[in-house]
Design an enzyme around this catalytic site. Structure first.
Site, PDB file in Angstrom:
ATOM      1  N   LYS A 182       0.865  -1.190   0.000  1.00  0.00           N
ATOM      2  CA  LYS A 182       0.000   0.000   0.000  1.00  0.00           C
ATOM      3  C   LYS A 182       0.896   1.232   0.000  1.00  0.00           C
ATOM      4  O   LYS A 182       1.296   1.726   1.042  1.00  0.00           O
ATOM      5  CB  LYS A 182      -0.878  -0.027   1.262  1.00  0.00           C
ATOM      6  CG  LYS A 182      -2.205   0.687   1.141  1.00  0.00           C
ATOM      7  CD  LYS A 182      -2.124   2.148   0.766  1.00  0.00           C
ATOM      8  CE  LYS A 182      -1.761   3.055   1.922  1.00  0.00           C
ATOM      9  NZ  LYS A 182      -1.524   4.450   1.502  1.00  0.00           N
ATOM     10  N   GLU A 258       8.917   1.486  11.034  1.00  0.00           N
ATOM     11  CA  GLU A 258      10.085   2.334  10.730  1.00  0.00           C
ATOM     12  C   GLU A 258       9.562   3.759  10.705  1.00  0.00           C
ATOM     13  O   GLU A 258       8.794   4.108   9.815  1.00  0.00           O
ATOM     14  CB  GLU A 258      10.657   2.022   9.344  1.00  0.00           C
ATOM     15  CG  GLU A 258      11.291   0.680   9.186  1.00  0.00           C
ATOM     16  CD  GLU A 258      12.672   0.608   9.770  1.00  0.00           C
ATOM     17  OE1 GLU A 258      13.142   1.602  10.360  1.00  0.00           O
ATOM     18  OE2 GLU A 258      13.285  -0.461   9.652  1.00  0.00           O
ATOM     19  N   CYS A 291      14.430   9.849   6.268  1.00  0.00           N
ATOM     20  CA  CYS A 291      14.172   9.613   7.696  1.00  0.00           C
ATOM     21  C   CYS A 291      15.467   9.600   8.493  1.00  0.00           C
ATOM     22  O   CYS A 291      15.492   9.997   9.651  1.00  0.00           O
ATOM     23  CB  CYS A 291      13.427   8.308   7.865  1.00  0.00           C
ATOM     24  SG  CYS A 291      14.257   6.944   7.051  1.00  0.00           S
ATOM     25  N   GLU A 397      10.539  16.498  13.856  1.00  0.00           N
ATOM     26  CA  GLU A 397      11.023  16.157  12.516  1.00  0.00           C
ATOM     27  C   GLU A 397      10.409  17.112  11.498  1.00  0.00           C
ATOM     28  O   GLU A 397       9.186  17.201  11.377  1.00  0.00           O
ATOM     29  CB  GLU A 397      10.621  14.713  12.184  1.00  0.00           C
ATOM     30  CG  GLU A 397      11.195  14.254  10.876  1.00  0.00           C
ATOM     31  CD  GLU A 397      10.737  12.853  10.492  1.00  0.00           C
ATOM     32  OE1 GLU A 397       9.528  12.585  10.547  1.00  0.00           O
ATOM     33  OE2 GLU A 397      11.599  12.044  10.130  1.00  0.00           O
TER      34      GLU A 397
HETATM   35  P1  NAD Z   1       2.669   9.083   6.714  1.00  0.00           P
HETATM   36  O1  NAD Z   1       2.809   8.465   8.051  1.00  0.00           O
HETATM   37  O2  NAD Z   1       1.728  10.193   6.533  1.00  0.00           O
HETATM   38  O3  NAD Z   1       2.187   7.965   5.662  1.00  0.00           O
HETATM   39  C1  NAD Z   1       2.878   6.759   5.479  1.00  0.00           C
HETATM   40  C2  NAD Z   1       1.926   5.743   4.871  1.00  0.00           C
HETATM   41  O4  NAD Z   1       0.867   5.468   5.792  1.00  0.00           O
HETATM   42  C3  NAD Z   1       1.251   6.193   3.588  1.00  0.00           C
HETATM   43  O5  NAD Z   1       1.114   5.083   2.732  1.00  0.00           O
HETATM   44  C4  NAD Z   1      -0.113   6.660   4.072  1.00  0.00           C
HETATM   45  O6  NAD Z   1      -1.098   6.605   3.064  1.00  0.00           O
HETATM   46  C5  NAD Z   1      -0.388   5.652   5.165  1.00  0.00           C
HETATM   47  N1  NAD Z   1      -1.347   6.097   6.199  1.00  0.00           N
HETATM   48  C6  NAD Z   1      -1.704   7.357   6.528  1.00  0.00           C
HETATM   49  N2  NAD Z   1      -2.600   7.351   7.541  1.00  0.00           N
HETATM   50  C7  NAD Z   1      -2.785   6.053   7.861  1.00  0.00           C
HETATM   51  C8  NAD Z   1      -3.574   5.395   8.844  1.00  0.00           C
HETATM   52  N3  NAD Z   1      -4.360   6.069   9.703  1.00  0.00           N
HETATM   53  N4  NAD Z   1      -3.520   4.051   8.922  1.00  0.00           N
HETATM   54  C9  NAD Z   1      -2.742   3.351   8.081  1.00  0.00           C
HETATM   55  N5  NAD Z   1      -1.965   3.908   7.133  1.00  0.00           N
HETATM   56  C10 NAD Z   1      -1.995   5.246   7.018  1.00  0.00           C
HETATM   57  O7  NAD Z   1       4.141   9.429   6.256  1.00  0.00           O
HETATM   58  P2  NAD Z   1       4.598  10.137   4.925  1.00  0.00           P
HETATM   59  O8  NAD Z   1       4.220  11.560   5.041  1.00  0.00           O
HETATM   60  O9  NAD Z   1       4.119   9.368   3.728  1.00  0.00           O
HETATM   61  O10 NAD Z   1       6.197   9.945   4.995  1.00  0.00           O
HETATM   62  C11 NAD Z   1       7.016  10.757   5.767  1.00  0.00           C
HETATM   63  C12 NAD Z   1       7.347  10.116   7.088  1.00  0.00           C
HETATM   64  O11 NAD Z   1       7.898   8.818   6.886  1.00  0.00           O
HETATM   65  C13 NAD Z   1       8.408  10.871   7.862  1.00  0.00           C
HETATM   66  O12 NAD Z   1       8.000  10.990   9.208  1.00  0.00           O
HETATM   67  C14 NAD Z   1       9.641   9.994   7.759  1.00  0.00           C
HETATM   68  O13 NAD Z   1      10.546  10.107   8.811  1.00  0.00           O
HETATM   69  C15 NAD Z   1       9.046   8.649   7.696  1.00  0.00           C
HETATM   70  N6  NAD Z   1       9.982   7.699   7.081  1.00  0.00           N
HETATM   71  C16 NAD Z   1      10.635   6.812   7.902  1.00  0.00           C
HETATM   72  C17 NAD Z   1      11.547   5.920   7.364  1.00  0.00           C
HETATM   73  C18 NAD Z   1      12.259   4.941   8.251  1.00  0.00           C
HETATM   74  O14 NAD Z   1      12.764   3.969   7.748  1.00  0.00           O
HETATM   75  N7  NAD Z   1      12.312   5.140   9.552  1.00  0.00           N
HETATM   76  C19 NAD Z   1      11.798   5.904   5.996  1.00  0.00           C
HETATM   77  C20 NAD Z   1      11.125   6.822   5.187  1.00  0.00           C
HETATM   78  C21 NAD Z   1      10.208   7.720   5.754  1.00  0.00           C
END
Ligand code: NAD
Length: 493
Positions: A182, A258, A291, A397
């Site tokens: 997803k 993550e 991240c 962040e």
């Molecule tokens: P996000 O948390 O908004 O979304 C991540 C994913 O979760 C997307 O596919 C989104 O559609 C889905 N999602 C959103 N709400 C949800 C819910 N209520 N239930 C289930 N799924 C849901 O994050 P983003 O804005 O897409 O990405 C940025 C974030 O990701 C930053 O905080 C970054 O640090 C983190 N990130 C972490 C790593 C790591 O390995 N630690 C790697 C890349 C990005």
């Protein structure tokens, strides 16, 4: 600007539009205008994806036929190789990667990580002998067998979509799980290609599904609630990660997270190339949307003014050498969306209100939008000095091109500041004395740390976070083991 092919869902071995033909526009970060259309999956599509994955896990030999899995995952890897150009185009047009960043973190690292998974995979122990033990008047022979956990939902972000998709999907498939990928609403194409090429590779129906839609939460929440899904592997923000853990509790789901980071790079006073260590922390690569980026720079108070001067010069030299779509030397483009741009800009305002000094940048740059576009989401490389670690710009962040620079008194103080963070994902230490750097590195509460520039992130190494940065490890042998269950069998002799 390239118009991307339509992103279709993959459900039960077929590429298909969403039920009712619903679609949404994929907005390009460079132009702020549509660059393609994606199927807009609704509840019926997500339900069908879960049903297919469950059926394939329960009724086919996918989870037990290791040779078949290796053959198909290798074949799929070859198809990704053949499609390198398309992957690069998706990273650039959909995720906003600058051309000079496309190959590195986006495509090369992802595909190299895939190769690493295939290399380490033979090291998986499928059984462990615990020997015989006498008790109750007889001897029991004991062994553990390791089995695929079942149906995995991989929920991924937009920042380095190929890298994160590979990190989850390839490991879960090798482990013998069936998967529902997803991707984030902003990067459906990088997910869709996984489904398309899996079909081409000859994957059995139901082994890999790909669903996405305009609603960021709908599909993810369904996957988290559904009892037919055994494990959620999530990469994204800490807020959503917490919610997934809470909601997953209802079905006692295995949850792997993550999450975000606010990693500190500590440059000690004896760092041999102090200027280079400071200058190279400029947060510009992929507009700071990583991240594990080192977004807090910690320098000795005795050399703080020197560090400021170095950074002032570095940002000035970097100048306007970013944000040009066609320039292969550029490593920084726009941020992903208007929403993200507004969020980052609100932090830039906040930093000033908190009393930090803007050393460089701080403005949006709509003028960088390529001709014919609407308005791209560009933010200047930005650096704050005179920052204290308690400021929100030092604690939260930002996920944009914003570096904060904090002074420390001595090694203990540097460790204290680095650890006074909700997060613990990565970090760095530089010193002319390796023992001193190692001593500091060991005291930092984070999942990885680079000493004197060593590469602590690679496909054969476990990656993950302490504290609010996550639960579990991805990549390497540990990354595959995340998708295994332990079954203990004892037999009376
Ligand atoms: P996000 O948390 O908004 O979304 C991540 C994913 O979760 C997307 O596919 C989104 O559609 C889905 N999602 C959103 N709400 C949800 C819910 N209520 N239930 C289930 N799924 C849901 O994050 P983003 O804005 O897409 O990405 C940025 C974030 O990701 C930053 O905080 C970054 O640090 C983190 N990130 C972490 C790593 C790591 O390995 N630690 C790697 C890349 C990005």
């Amino acid at each position: 600007m390239t118009h991307l092919p339509d992103a279709l869902l993959t459900i039960d071995g077929a590429l298909r539009p969403a039920t009712g033909g619903k679609t949404y526009d994929v907005i390009g970060p460079w132009t702020g205008a549509p660059v393609g259309q994606a199927a807009d999956a609704g509840a019926a599509d997500v339900d069908a994806a879960i049903a297919a994955a469950r059926r394939a896990f329960d009724t086919t030999d996918w989870s037990t036929n290791v040779a078949k899995r290796v053959e198909l995952v290798t074949k799929l890897r070859e198809l990704f190789e053949d499609n390198r150009a398309r992957l690069g185009e998706l990273a650039q047009v959909e995720a906003g990667a600058a051309l000079g960043a496309v190959s590195r973190a986006h495509v090369d690292m992802a595909l190299a990580g895939w190769d690493d998974y295939l290399k380490v995979f033979p090291g998986i122990a499928w059984e462990k002998d615990y020997g015989g033990r006498e008790g109750y008047g007889f001897v029991s022979q004991r062994k553990a067998v390791y089995e695929a956990v079942g149906v995995v939902a991989a929920i991924t972000p937009w920042n380095v979509p190929l890298y994160v998709n590979v990190g989850k999907v390839v490991a879960a498939l090798l482990a013998g799980c069936t998967v529902i990928l997803k991707p984030a609403p902003n990067t459906p194409g990088m997910g869709a290609i996984f489904g398309e090429l899996a079909i081409e590779a000859g994957f059995p129906a139901g082994v890999l599904q790909v669903v996405f839609g305009s609603d960021p939460a709908l599909a993810g929440e369904m996957l988290v609630h559904d009892p037919r899904v055994d494990l959620i592997s999530f990469t994204g923000s800490t807020g959503v990660g917490k919610r997934i853990m809470e909601q997953g509790a209802a079905t006692l789901k295995r949850v792997f997270l993550e999450l975000g980071g606010k990693s500190a790079k500590i440059v000690l006073d004896d760092a041999p190339n102090f200027a280079m260590e400071v200058a190279s922390t400029m947060l510009v690569f992929h507009a700071g949307q990583g991240c594990a980026v080192q977004s807090r720079l910690l320098v000795p108070r005795s050399r703080y003014e020197e560090a400021k001067a170095i950074l002032k010069h570095s940002y000035a030299s970097f100048g306007d050498n970013w944000g040009v779509f066609e320039n292969p030397a550029h490593i920084m483009g726009p941020v992903i969306s208007k929403r993200q741009q507004d969020r980052v800009m609100s932090y830039i305002e906040l930093g000033q209100a908190e009393g930090a000094t803007l050393l460089a940048g701080g403005k949006t740059r709509p003028d960088k939008t390529p001709a014919g576009g609407a308005e791209g989401f560009f933010i200047e490389p930005t650096c704050f000095v005179d920052v204290t670690n308690t400021m929100r710009i030092a604690q939260e962040e930002i996920f944009g091109p914003v570096l904060v620079v904090i002074p420390f008194e001595d090694d203990d103080d540097a460790v204290r500041i680095a650890n006074e963070s909700e997060y613990g994902l990565s970090g760095g230490v530089s010193s002319g004395d390796l023992d001193r750097a190692m001593a500091v590195a060991k005291r930092i509460r984070s999942g990885s740390i680079s000493v004197n520039g060593g590469m602590c992130i690679a496909g054969d190494l476990p990656f993950g976070g302490y504290k609010a940065s996550g639960v579990g490890r991805e990549w390497g042998l540990e990354g595959i083991e995340e998708f295994l269950e332990t079954k203990l069998i004892a037999w009376r002799t």
